[in-house]
Design an enzyme around this catalytic site. Structure first.
Site, PDB file in Angstrom:
ATOM      1  CB  SER A  64      -9.357   3.432 -68.472  1.00  0.00           C
ATOM      2  OG  SER A  64      -9.335   2.009 -68.859  1.00  0.00           O
TER       3      SER A  64
HETATM    4  N1  SAM Z   1     -14.036   0.155 -69.307  1.00  0.00           N
HETATM    5  C1  SAM Z   1     -13.984  -0.069 -68.058  1.00  0.00           C
HETATM    6  C2  SAM Z   1     -14.704   1.455 -68.272  1.00  0.00           C
HETATM    7  O1  SAM Z   1     -14.796   2.256 -68.806  1.00  0.00           O
HETATM    8  O2  SAM Z   1     -14.835   1.861 -66.598  1.00  0.00           O
HETATM    9  C3  SAM Z   1     -13.000  -0.049 -67.818  1.00  0.00           C
HETATM   10  C4  SAM Z   1     -12.225  -1.699 -67.102  1.00  0.00           C
HETATM   11  S1  SAM Z   1     -11.186  -1.889 -65.725  1.00  0.00           S
HETATM   12  C5  SAM Z   1      -9.852  -1.155 -66.097  1.00  0.00           C
HETATM   13  C6  SAM Z   1     -11.559  -3.539 -65.974  1.00  0.00           C
HETATM   14  C7  SAM Z   1     -13.024  -4.217 -66.340  1.00  0.00           C
HETATM   15  O3  SAM Z   1     -12.663  -5.873 -66.748  1.00  0.00           O
HETATM   16  C8  SAM Z   1     -12.902  -5.030 -64.941  1.00  0.00           C
HETATM   17  O4  SAM Z   1     -13.961  -4.322 -64.447  1.00  0.00           O
HETATM   18  C9  SAM Z   1     -12.933  -6.134 -64.789  1.00  0.00           C
HETATM   19  O5  SAM Z   1     -13.696  -6.894 -63.729  1.00  0.00           O
HETATM   20  C10 SAM Z   1     -13.308  -6.894 -66.133  1.00  0.00           C
HETATM   21  N2  SAM Z   1     -12.718  -7.877 -66.653  1.00  0.00           N
HETATM   22  C11 SAM Z   1     -11.765  -8.731 -65.385  1.00  0.00           C
HETATM   23  N3  SAM Z   1     -12.006 -10.642 -67.217  1.00  0.00           N
HETATM   24  C12 SAM Z   1     -13.040  -9.767 -67.050  1.00  0.00           C
HETATM   25  C13 SAM Z   1     -13.535 -10.536 -68.398  1.00  0.00           C
HETATM   26  N4  SAM Z   1     -12.995 -12.013 -68.365  1.00  0.00           N
HETATM   27  N5  SAM Z   1     -14.558 -10.665 -68.866  1.00  0.00           N
HETATM   28  C14 SAM Z   1     -14.957  -9.596 -68.878  1.00  0.00           C
HETATM   29  N6  SAM Z   1     -14.942  -8.550 -68.114  1.00  0.00           N
HETATM   30  C15 SAM Z   1     -13.563  -8.661 -67.463  1.00  0.00           C
END
Ligand code: SAM
Length: 216
Positions: A64
């Protein structure tokens, strides 16, 4: 680039992107100055690590924008003794910021390869209070609940019911809630078992995919 160059860029990020946009929590600013964001991204794009944008980390996912990480963290009002759940580990960067500011961080990622990379990176840097779990974070972690704080870093149609159940009374949950391609940052406080919502900045996150998120 040398370590000192990255440090200079990090300080500049705080001075030009975070403080002017209203981030005030001194502890959050200290953490943002400290955590080496570039180490959480592919080597080929590290030179962009402190720019004002989300960046690709592989598997179609993103780390992000620094401002969004700072806003979400500030909304959590961490004092240092909290047990935090993050849903959406991605690169592990947000988890590292949380680890600087709270007692314990559990972070869940649905894509196993990203969870593995994030875990290795957090370990290499020396974080010992972060636990990375590869699973569907919409279900939460019932065996580690309740949590003082919950942060969802992927776009969700609603605050997932299991996560509300795993939030402590008086606890705070922060998440981008809305449509698949546009959301609003919501902060919910649990008061007498009910989530009282406040609405903050518009945002765009990749989707939360899982049993209590989007189906695919
Ligand atoms: N917090 C992260 C960072 O610091 O890099 C950025 C997160 S990214 C915007 C969103 C993440 O949520 C992705 O890696 C995606 O695979 C994950 N995601 C989506 N659905 C999910 C779920 N049900 N459980 C866990 N992770 C999930």
């Amino acid at each position: 680039m040398f370590v000192e160059d990255y440090k200079r860029l990090r300080d500049l990020m705080v001075e030009t992107q975070l403080i002017p946009r209203g981030i005030k929590d001194e502890r959050v600013l200290i953490a943002m100055r400290k955590v080496p964001r570039h180490l959480f991204m592919p080597e080929s794009i590290r030179y962009s690590a402190y720019e004002d944008m989300a960046l690709p980390i592989g598997e179609g996912q993103t780390i992000s924008q620094p401002y969004m990480v700072a806003v979400m963290t500030e909304l959590l009002e961490l004092k240092g003794d909290e047990k935090v759940l993050e849903v959406g580990t991605g690169s592990g960067y947000q988890a590292a910021i949380l680890a600087e500011l709270a007692r314990e961080v559990y972070t869940i990622e649905r894509i196993a390869s990203l969870a593995e990379k994030a875990e290795a990176c957090l370990k290499d840097i020396g974080y010992e209070n972060v636990y990375v779990i590869a699973s569907d974070g919409t279900i939460g972690l019932p065996d580690k609940a309740p949590f003082d704080r919950i942060i969802i870093t992927a776009a969700t149609p609603v605050l997932p019911e299991p996560l509300i159940g795993q939030l402590k009374e008086g606890g705070i949950i922060v998440a981008p809630v809305g449509e698949r391609f546009s959301q609003i940052l919501v902060r919910g406080k649990k008061e007498e078992g009910v989530i009282v919502e406040e609405y903050h900045t518009p945002c765009v996150f990749v989707p939360l995919i899982g049993e209590y998120g989007w189906k695919g």
